[in-house]
Design an enzyme around this catalytic site. Structure first.
Site, PDB file in Angstrom:
ATOM      1  N   ASP A 170       5.433  -2.295  -6.679  1.00 36.59           N
ATOM      2  CA  ASP A 170       4.287  -1.817  -7.466  1.00 36.59           C
ATOM      3  C   ASP A 170       4.700  -0.852  -8.580  1.00 36.59           C
ATOM      4  OD1 ASP A 170       2.156  -2.992  -5.685  1.00 36.59           O
ATOM      5  OD2 ASP A 170       3.259  -1.760  -4.270  1.00 36.59           O
TER       6      ASP A 170
ATOM      7  N   CYS B 278      -4.485  -9.537  -5.426  1.00 36.30           N
ATOM      8  CA  CYS B 278      -3.973  -9.785  -6.770  1.00 36.30           C
ATOM      9  C   CYS B 278      -3.312 -11.157  -6.846  1.00 36.30           C
ATOM     10  CB  CYS B 278      -2.969  -8.707  -7.142  1.00 36.30           C
ATOM     11  SG  CYS B 278      -3.755  -7.193  -7.670  1.00 36.30           S
TER      12      CYS B 278
ATOM     13  N   ARG C 166       1.026 -15.268  -1.411  1.00 33.28           N
ATOM     14  CA  ARG C 166       0.622 -14.245  -0.455  1.00 33.28           C
ATOM     15  C   ARG C 166       0.107 -14.859   0.848  1.00 33.28           C
ATOM     16  NH1 ARG C 166      -1.967  -9.089  -3.189  1.00 33.28           N
ATOM     17  NH2 ARG C 166      -1.017  -8.189  -1.353  1.00 33.28           N
TER      18      ARG C 166
ATOM     19  N   LYS D  25      -4.490   4.140  -1.917  1.00 29.04           N
ATOM     20  CA  LYS D  25      -5.241   2.896  -1.664  1.00 29.04           C
ATOM     21  C   LYS D  25      -4.686   2.204  -0.424  1.00 29.04           C
ATOM     22  CE  LYS D  25      -4.122  -1.017  -4.182  1.00 29.04           C
ATOM     23  NZ  LYS D  25      -3.758  -2.102  -3.271  1.00 29.04           N
ATOM     24  N   ASN D  26      -3.359   2.151  -0.344  1.00 34.02           N
ATOM     25  CA  ASN D  26      -2.738   1.357   0.710  1.00 34.02           C
ATOM     26  C   ASN D  26      -2.674   2.074   2.063  1.00 34.02           C
ATOM     27  OD1 ASN D  26      -2.626  -0.584  -1.207  1.00 34.02           O
ATOM     28  ND2 ASN D  26      -0.411  -0.464  -1.561  1.00 34.02           N
TER      29      ASN D  26
ATOM     30  N   ARG E 122      -9.548  -1.506  -8.846  1.00 29.49           N
ATOM     31  CA  ARG E 122      -9.172  -1.736  -7.441  1.00 29.49           C
ATOM     32  C   ARG E 122      -8.247  -0.634  -6.943  1.00 29.49           C
ATOM     33  NH1 ARG E 122      -6.141  -6.616  -6.241  1.00 29.49           N
ATOM     34  NH2 ARG E 122      -6.183  -5.478  -4.296  1.00 29.49           N
TER      35      ARG E 122
END
Ligand code: EPU
Length: 460
Positions: free
Chosen positions: A332, A142, A147, A45-46, A440
């Protein structure tokens, strides 16, 4: 009983919320059985989402392979499309991205498609080069703390952009002569800010020197993408990256690096449920730090050519873990690990040093029978690579505690995954609400749970 709804229907264009999205419903999980079998992980994903943004910088089409079918990818695809990029699904997880029609998008369109994603901010550099301006709506992502985006905006200003804060978002514009190279030192090795600098510097006039850069494997893969496009980027010791700006870039053909966060998540699921999971596509080098902790916690693994097999090696043991930027233990990874640590004999500590509010999910684990105490100020800890920040917290997990079913609501992506595996490890029935967030970052999530023998229904 097993799933009422498969991922085939979950994968409809459903990124908007709404009753038609089965992941918007609740999972009813009957726990107490080990997860066993094989799952495949695709591109990270990243990385995939960032590589898709990079396609905007090319003068020709790009091809991205192993693209995961997750809602963050769908959001970036929509954002590219509102900016005039033609995105074609070629099948077999391959996307073709044609930026030749790139145009400025209306603020409302960007806002409507951005969803909960923080990715729009990474459109800034490419759009400033292409169109001279960019807009970013209020950013989601999230719910794991504030953030902020100050590093991003400071970096863009250093390249010569003008930043205007409006009630609806942020408008950026490039000077008439275009963006120029810059000397930038990040106050913290932020993944997103490093990507921002890379995506902007490759087309800026002159050289950029970035100090304090993040060096996660996904960033190295983004550098590989940009090099394929014609960029000149060199990576030096001590988190320094030099980028020599070039006048034009072409498209790329790239297979995304595997999703090591998903691989670690399934590994922890095997540990927590006393299962045996082969994660196809997982690779050792990017997971060295995780594998060490996994082994110390009582896990056993076999490295194969095509993946890694994870299971328990005996009784689970307590560990002391501190999350950190790469090459440390990723933030994570801590949530699914904590679920497994509830079953370890003794006291574990997990110190979260990256985000300011990433241990809130443990409250629901306590509701399921865990014994986790969160220290909101963190602990004094020995020296480490990155200086201590004010935002740290620590969790003390005392085990083993039998887990039992409970009614819980998903707080964020990784926390949500952890609730699902806690429910699978627990005796009795759990209701996990708001599971759409899990899409997600975890593709074919229901299908994978089914393949591993999970006993669950998806209901309204
Ligand atoms: N930070 C600032 N100012 C900024 C940017 C970051 O203070 O302008 C702070 C953040 O508040 C945080 C720390 O720096 O305390 C690290 O943030 P970073 O920028 O590194 O994170 P990110 O780029 O927003 C990515 C991943 C996260 C992952 C982190 C750390 C994506 C889309 N997201 O976030 O992934 O946890 O790096 O590796 O790449 C997830 O996958 O669940 C997830 C949250």
């Amino acid at each position: 009983m097993n799933t009422l709804v498969s991922d085939a229907s979950a994968a409809q264009p459903s990124d908007s919320s709404g009753d038609s999205d089965p992941m918007g419903r609740m999972l009813v999980i009957r726990g107490g059985r080990p997860l066993t079998g094989r799952v495949e992980v695709k591109g990270a994903k990243n990385l995939a989402t960032k590589a898709m943004v990079a396609a905007l910088l090319g003068e020709t089409e790009s091809v991205l392979r192993d693209v995961p079918d997750i809602s963050d990818v769908h959001v970036v695809r929509s954002l590219l499309e509102v900016h005039g990029v033609t995105v074609t699904d070629e099948g077999d997880d391959v996307l073709r991205l044609d930026p030749s029609g790139a145009v400025s998008a209306h603020f409302e369109e960007i806002d409507a498609h951005a969803g909960a994603s923080r990715i729009p901010i990474l459109f800034c550099g490419p759009l400033l080069h292409l169109l001279g301006q960019a807009f970013i709506p209020d950013l989601g992502g999230c719910r794991i703390g504030d953030r902020p985006i100050d590093f991003h905006l400071d970096a863009l200003r250093a390249f010569g952009a003008t930043v205007e804060k409006l009630p609806s978002g942020i408008r950026l514009s490039a000077p008439a002569e275009g963006l120029h190279g810059a000397d930038i030192t990040l106050p913290y090795p932020s993944v997103g800010a490093t990507e921002q600098v890379l995506l902007t510097a490759v087309r800026a006039k002159g050289t950029t020197e970035l100090r304090g850069a993040a060096i996660e494997p996904e960033i190295m893969d983004l550098i590989a993408v940009l090099q394929k496009m014609g960029a000149i980027i060199s990576y030096e010791p001590n988190r320094v990256i030099f980028i020599e700006g070039v006048d034009s870039l072409r498209g790329y053909d790239h297979r995304a690096i595997f999703d090591r966060n998903e691989a670690a998540s399934w590994a922890c699921a095997a540990l927590a449920t006393d299962g045996d999971i082969f994660v196809g596509g997982a690779k050792q080098p990017e997971m060295l730090t995780f594998l060490n902790v996994f082994r110390k916690a009582g896990g056993d693994f076999d490295i194969a050519e095509d993946g890694i097999r994870f299971r328990r090696g005996g009784a689970l043991k307590p560990v002391v873990v501190e999350t950190d930027v790469h090459p440390g233990f990723m933030t994570d990874w801590q949530q699914p690990l904590i679920v497994a640590l509830t079953q370890a004999e003794g006291v574990s500590t997990v110190h979260e040093t990256v985000y300011e509010n990433r241990l809130g999910f443990t409250q629901a684990l306590n509701k399921m029978g865990a014994d986790i105490v969160v220290h909101p100020e963190g602990f004094a800890s020995p020296e480490r690579r990155v200086a201590r920040r004010a935002l740290e917290q620590a969790a003390v997990i005392t085990g083993p505690t039998p887990l039992h079913g409970a009614d819980v609501v998903v707080p964020d992506l990784r926390g949500g995954y952890s609730y699902v595996i806690a429910a699978l490890a627990a005796e009795g029935t759990s209701h996990v609400r708001g599971v759409e967030i899990i899409r997600r970052g975890y593709e074919k999530f229901f299908d994978k749970l089914t393949a591993l023998g999970a006993d669950f229904d998806v209901v309204d």
